[in-house]
Design a protein around this motif. Structure first.
Motif, PDB file in Angstrom:
ATOM      1  N   SER A  50       0.834  -1.205   0.000  1.00 57.81           N
ATOM      2  CA  SER A  50       0.000   0.000   0.000  1.00 57.81           C
ATOM      3  C   SER A  50       0.869   1.256   0.000  1.00 57.81           C
ATOM      4  CB  SER A  50      -0.923   0.017   1.224  1.00 57.81           C
ATOM      5  OG  SER A  50      -1.849  -1.023   1.181  1.00 57.81           O
ATOM      6  N   ILE A  51       1.900   1.251   0.865  1.00 56.05           N
ATOM      7  CA  ILE A  51       2.811   2.399   0.943  1.00 56.05           C
ATOM      8  C   ILE A  51       3.553   2.559  -0.384  1.00 56.05           C
ATOM      9  CG2 ILE A  51       4.908   3.294   2.048  1.00 56.05           C
ATOM     10  CD1 ILE A  51       3.912   1.989   4.661  1.00 56.05           C
ATOM     11  N   LEU A  52       4.046   1.449  -0.924  1.00 56.67           N
ATOM     12  CA  LEU A  52       4.793   1.482  -2.183  1.00 56.67           C
ATOM     13  C   LEU A  52       3.913   2.000  -3.324  1.00 56.67           C
ATOM     14  CD1 LEU A  52       7.572   0.802  -3.364  1.00 56.67           C
ATOM     15  CD2 LEU A  52       6.709  -1.479  -3.904  1.00 56.67           C
ATOM     16  N   THR A  53       2.662   1.561  -3.354  1.00 58.21           N
ATOM     17  CA  THR A  53       1.723   2.030  -4.378  1.00 58.21           C
ATOM     18  C   THR A  53       1.492   3.523  -4.249  1.00 58.21           C
ATOM     19  OG1 THR A  53       0.614  -0.125  -4.372  1.00 58.21           O
ATOM     20  CG2 THR A  53      -0.596   1.712  -5.333  1.00 58.21           C
ATOM     21  N   GLY A  54       1.327   3.999  -3.009  1.00 62.88           N
ATOM     22  CA  GLY A  54       1.154   5.437  -2.775  1.00 62.88           C
ATOM     23  C   GLY A  54       2.346   6.241  -3.259  1.00 62.88           C
ATOM     24  N   VAL A  55       3.554   5.710  -3.020  1.00 65.00           N
ATOM     25  CA  VAL A  55       4.793   6.383  -3.458  1.00 65.00           C
ATOM     26  C   VAL A  55       4.834   6.479  -4.983  1.00 65.00           C
ATOM     27  CG1 VAL A  55       7.311   6.212  -3.585  1.00 65.00           C
ATOM     28  CG2 VAL A  55       6.145   5.702  -1.432  1.00 65.00           C
ATOM     29  N   GLY A  87      -2.121   2.993   4.171  1.00 62.95           N
ATOM     30  CA  GLY A  87      -0.829   2.783   3.528  1.00 62.95           C
ATOM     31  C   GLY A  87      -0.620   3.715   2.347  1.00 62.95           C
ATOM     32  N   ILE A  88      -1.676   3.933   1.548  1.00 63.47           N
ATOM     33  CA  ILE A  88      -1.567   4.818   0.385  1.00 63.47           C
ATOM     34  C   ILE A  88      -1.277   6.251   0.825  1.00 63.47           C
ATOM     35  CG2 ILE A  88      -2.800   5.777  -1.601  1.00 63.47           C
ATOM     36  CD1 ILE A  88      -4.400   3.145  -1.695  1.00 63.47           C
ATOM     37  N   VAL A  89      -1.961   6.697   1.875  1.00 60.98           N
ATOM     38  CA  VAL A  89      -1.733   8.058   2.405  1.00 60.98           C
ATOM     39  C   VAL A  89      -0.282   8.218   2.857  1.00 60.98           C
ATOM     40  CG1 VAL A  89      -2.324   9.659   4.287  1.00 60.98           C
ATOM     41  CG2 VAL A  89      -4.142   8.445   3.062  1.00 60.98           C
ATOM     42  N   LEU A  90       0.231   7.219   3.566  1.00 60.15           N
ATOM     43  CA  LEU A  90       1.626   7.278   4.023  1.00 60.15           C
ATOM     44  C   LEU A  90       2.584   7.315   2.820  1.00 60.15           C
ATOM     45  CD1 LEU A  90       1.569   4.687   6.974  1.00 60.15           C
ATOM     46  CD2 LEU A  90       1.606   7.181   7.154  1.00 60.15           C
ATOM     47  N   GLY A  91       2.313   6.483   1.822  1.00 59.70           N
ATOM     48  CA  GLY A  91       3.159   6.456   0.635  1.00 59.70           C
ATOM     49  C   GLY A  91       3.097   7.762  -0.147  1.00 59.70           C
ATOM     50  N   ALA A 280      15.766  20.093  -0.190  1.00 59.22           N
ATOM     51  CA  ALA A 280      15.076  18.998  -0.887  1.00 59.22           C
ATOM     52  C   ALA A 280      15.336  17.665  -0.174  1.00 59.22           C
ATOM     53  CB  ALA A 280      15.543  18.929  -2.341  1.00 59.22           C
ATOM     54  N   ASN A 281      16.574  17.446   0.252  1.00 61.17           N
ATOM     55  CA  ASN A 281      16.907  16.223   0.993  1.00 61.17           C
ATOM     56  C   ASN A 281      16.171  16.172   2.335  1.00 61.17           C
ATOM     57  OD1 ASN A 281      18.628  15.562  -1.079  1.00 61.17           O
ATOM     58  ND2 ASN A 281      20.500  16.153  -0.011  1.00 61.17           N
ATOM     59  N   ALA A 282      16.041  17.346   2.974  1.00 61.61           N
ATOM     60  CA  ALA A 282      15.308  17.424   4.254  1.00 61.61           C
ATOM     61  C   ALA A 282      13.847  17.030   4.048  1.00 61.61           C
ATOM     62  CB  ALA A 282      15.393  18.832   4.828  1.00 61.61           C
ATOM     63  N   HIS A 283      13.268  17.438   2.923  1.00 59.26           N
ATOM     64  CA  HIS A 283      11.877  17.099   2.606  1.00 59.26           C
ATOM     65  C   HIS A 283      11.703  15.580   2.511  1.00 59.26           C
ATOM     66  CE1 HIS A 283       8.232  17.769  -0.271  1.00 59.26           C
ATOM     67  NE2 HIS A 283       7.847  17.607   0.973  1.00 59.26           N
ATOM     68  N   VAL A 284      12.638  14.928   1.816  1.00 57.40           N
ATOM     69  CA  VAL A 284      12.591  13.467   1.683  1.00 57.40           C
ATOM     70  C   VAL A 284      12.775  12.802   3.050  1.00 57.40           C
ATOM     71  CG1 VAL A 284      13.692  11.438   0.657  1.00 57.40           C
ATOM     72  CG2 VAL A 284      13.483  13.545  -0.679  1.00 57.40           C
ATOM     73  N   LEU A 285      13.803  13.223   3.774  1.00 56.69           N
ATOM     74  CA  LEU A 285      14.136  12.602   5.062  1.00 56.69           C
ATOM     75  C   LEU A 285      12.993  12.742   6.062  1.00 56.69           C
ATOM     76  CD1 LEU A 285      16.383  11.199   6.692  1.00 56.69           C
ATOM     77  CD2 LEU A 285      17.179  13.466   7.398  1.00 56.69           C
ATOM     78  N   PHE A 286      12.380  13.925   6.116  1.00 51.81           N
ATOM     79  CA  PHE A 286      11.282  14.174   7.055  1.00 51.81           C
ATOM     80  C   PHE A 286      10.112  13.227   6.792  1.00 51.81           C
ATOM     81  CE2 PHE A 286       7.245  16.460   7.862  1.00 51.81           C
ATOM     82  CZ  PHE A 286       7.327  16.542   9.246  1.00 51.81           C
ATOM     83  N   ASN A 287       9.722  13.105   5.520  1.00 53.43           N
ATOM     84  CA  ASN A 287       8.569  12.264   5.196  1.00 53.43           C
ATOM     85  C   ASN A 287       8.872  10.776   5.343  1.00 53.43           C
ATOM     86  OD1 ASN A 287       6.155  13.929   4.149  1.00 53.43           O
ATOM     87  ND2 ASN A 287       7.906  14.922   3.223  1.00 53.43           N
ATOM     88  N   VAL A 288      10.081  10.374   4.985  1.00 54.55           N
ATOM     89  CA  VAL A 288      10.455   8.955   5.125  1.00 54.55           C
ATOM     90  C   VAL A 288      10.481   8.564   6.603  1.00 54.55           C
ATOM     91  CG1 VAL A 288      12.336   7.293   4.836  1.00 54.55           C
ATOM     92  CG2 VAL A 288      11.693   8.787   2.938  1.00 54.55           C
ATOM     93  N   LEU A 289      11.073   9.407   7.443  1.00 55.96           N
ATOM     94  CA  LEU A 289      11.124   9.106   8.883  1.00 55.96           C
ATOM     95  C   LEU A 289       9.725   9.029   9.482  1.00 55.96           C
ATOM     96  CD1 LEU A 289      14.135  11.309  10.107  1.00 55.96           C
ATOM     97  CD2 LEU A 289      14.040   8.816   9.945  1.00 55.96           C
ATOM     98  N   GLY A 290       8.846   9.946   9.069  1.00 54.05           N
ATOM     99  CA  GLY A 290       7.470   9.933   9.566  1.00 54.05           C
ATOM    100  C   GLY A 290       6.754   8.642   9.221  1.00 54.05           C
ATOM    101  N   VAL A 291       6.924   8.188   7.990  1.00 53.99           N
ATOM    102  CA  VAL A 291       6.282   6.940   7.545  1.00 53.99           C
ATOM    103  C   VAL A 291       6.879   5.733   8.270  1.00 53.99           C
ATOM    104  CG1 VAL A 291       5.956   5.394   5.565  1.00 53.99           C
ATOM    105  CG2 VAL A 291       5.595   7.857   5.308  1.00 53.99           C
ATOM    106  N   LEU A 292       8.201   5.714   8.437  1.00 54.13           N
ATOM    107  CA  LEU A 292       8.852   4.599   9.137  1.00 54.13           C
ATOM    108  C   LEU A 292       8.372   4.490  10.583  1.00 54.13           C
ATOM    109  CD1 LEU A 292      12.544   4.822   7.850  1.00 54.13           C
ATOM    110  CD2 LEU A 292      10.842   3.076   7.286  1.00 54.13           C
TER     111      LEU A 292
END
Length: 323
Positions: A50-55, A87-91, A280-292
């Motif tokens: 679900s997460i992967l599909t959302g991504v 899962g889709i929302v998180l992705g 831009a890297n901070a944007h990725v890191l913030f969202n990935v950490l939140g989902v994890l």
């Protein structure tokens, strides 16, 4: 007069950027047809898929709002369950970071190349699919041209003390976050807010800390249209909109409380990069950490939301007693 020229050029760039986002999204939707909805229904059997599909779907459409609103519609129709939607929302939160990484490449001066290629394909194409691909390529070019116009427009602002001092004020985390949320609600696009932040950071007008605060606020502002989309829907659809809001709200609050160590982590990971790329890297890191952090607890979270917003059950009919 200089102020007026700056405002008009920024307005032109911003308008072109927002138009390009919608144009690009429409082109990608036209290419995929009903496949996107099919993917959402097929590849959501586990939390991971679900997460992967959302991504993947959000990266393709370049709009987390569009994907989450589509998900709310599918939940409302019964095609997806609320638990699949989580899962889709998180992705989608991770997928939306793709555009900020792309923007940080600073290739605006080359925007004319994809625009010319895309327009050429649209003019010469005999098949509808090729025309749609031309639209996508043209949309990418317009996206970068809009950013380039804004980048050129804001350059003189670096020498204006009033503007510099106001930008420094955004380094106060809560002020920066509220500004980011307000701008995103106004523009109806977190990608536009983060994109402008990357441009301003690249011009030296925004510090990394201020850019991170604005970015976190943009994540909250993007919840506005998904909440509106869930109004008047089934209870499961309402739960999906509320989950998106509360997940973003909690992750942003935690992020703002820990903004100093988080900024240091970003600097550690990408210390050799320019400030725009760091943001831009901070944007990725913030969202990935939140989902994890949230992913292992999706079942418990689903149960909590189902208790808060239970499905409506009609009361049992009482037997009529004869006298």
């Amino acid at each position: 007069m200089a102020y007026l020229e700056i405002i008009l050029l920024v307005l032109a760039g911003l308008t072109l950027f927002l138009f390009a986002l919608n144009y690009l999204s429409d082109g990608l939707k036209a290419i995929s047809g009903d496949k996107l909805q099919g993917w959402l229904k097929t590849f959501t059997r586990t939390v991971f898929t679900s997460i992967l599909t959302g991504v993947v779907v959000t990266t393709l459409l370049d709009s987390s709002s569009a994907v989450i609103i589509m998900t709310i519609a599918l939940v409302n129709s019964g095609a997806l369950t609320f638990r699949q939607a989580i899962g889709i929302v998180l992705g989608a939160n991770i997928g939306t970071t793709f555009s900020s990484e792309l923007i940080a490449f600073d290739i605006g001066k080359w925007a004319g190349v994809p625009m010319a290629v895309g327009l050429g394909i649209m003019i010469l194409a005999r098949r509808e699919t090729l025309t749609q691909w031309g639209q996508v390529i043209l949309g990418f070019g317009m996206l970068f041209l809009g950013l380039f116009l804004m980048e050129e427009a804001v350059q003189p602002l670096k020498h204006l003390p009033q503007v510099v001092n106001w930008m420094k004020g955004l380094a106060e985390p809560w002020i920066g976050a509220l500004t980011g949320a307000g701008v995103t609600v106004l523009l109806q696009s977190s990608s536009a807010t983060v994109g402008m932040s990357v441009v301003l950071a690249g011009q030296g007008l925004l510090t990394l800390g201020a850019g991170i605060a604005v970015m976190m606020g943009a994540e909250l502002g993007t919840c506005a249209d998904t909440l509106v989309a869930s109004v008047g829907r089934t209870k499961a659809a309402v739960r999906t909109g509320l989950f998106h809001l509360l997940f973003n709200l909690l992750s942003i609050t935690l992020g703002l409380l820990l903004i100093v160590p988080f900024t240091e982590l970003v600097l550690l990971i990408s210390k050799q990069a320019a400030v725009g790329r760091q943001l831009a890297n901070a944007h990725v890191l913030f969202n990935v950490l939140g989902v994890l952090l949230a992913a292992p607890f999706t079942s418990r979270l689903a149960a909590v939301f189902e208790r808060w917003v239970p499905d409506t059950i009609s009361p049992p009919k009482r037997a009529v007693m004869s006298h």
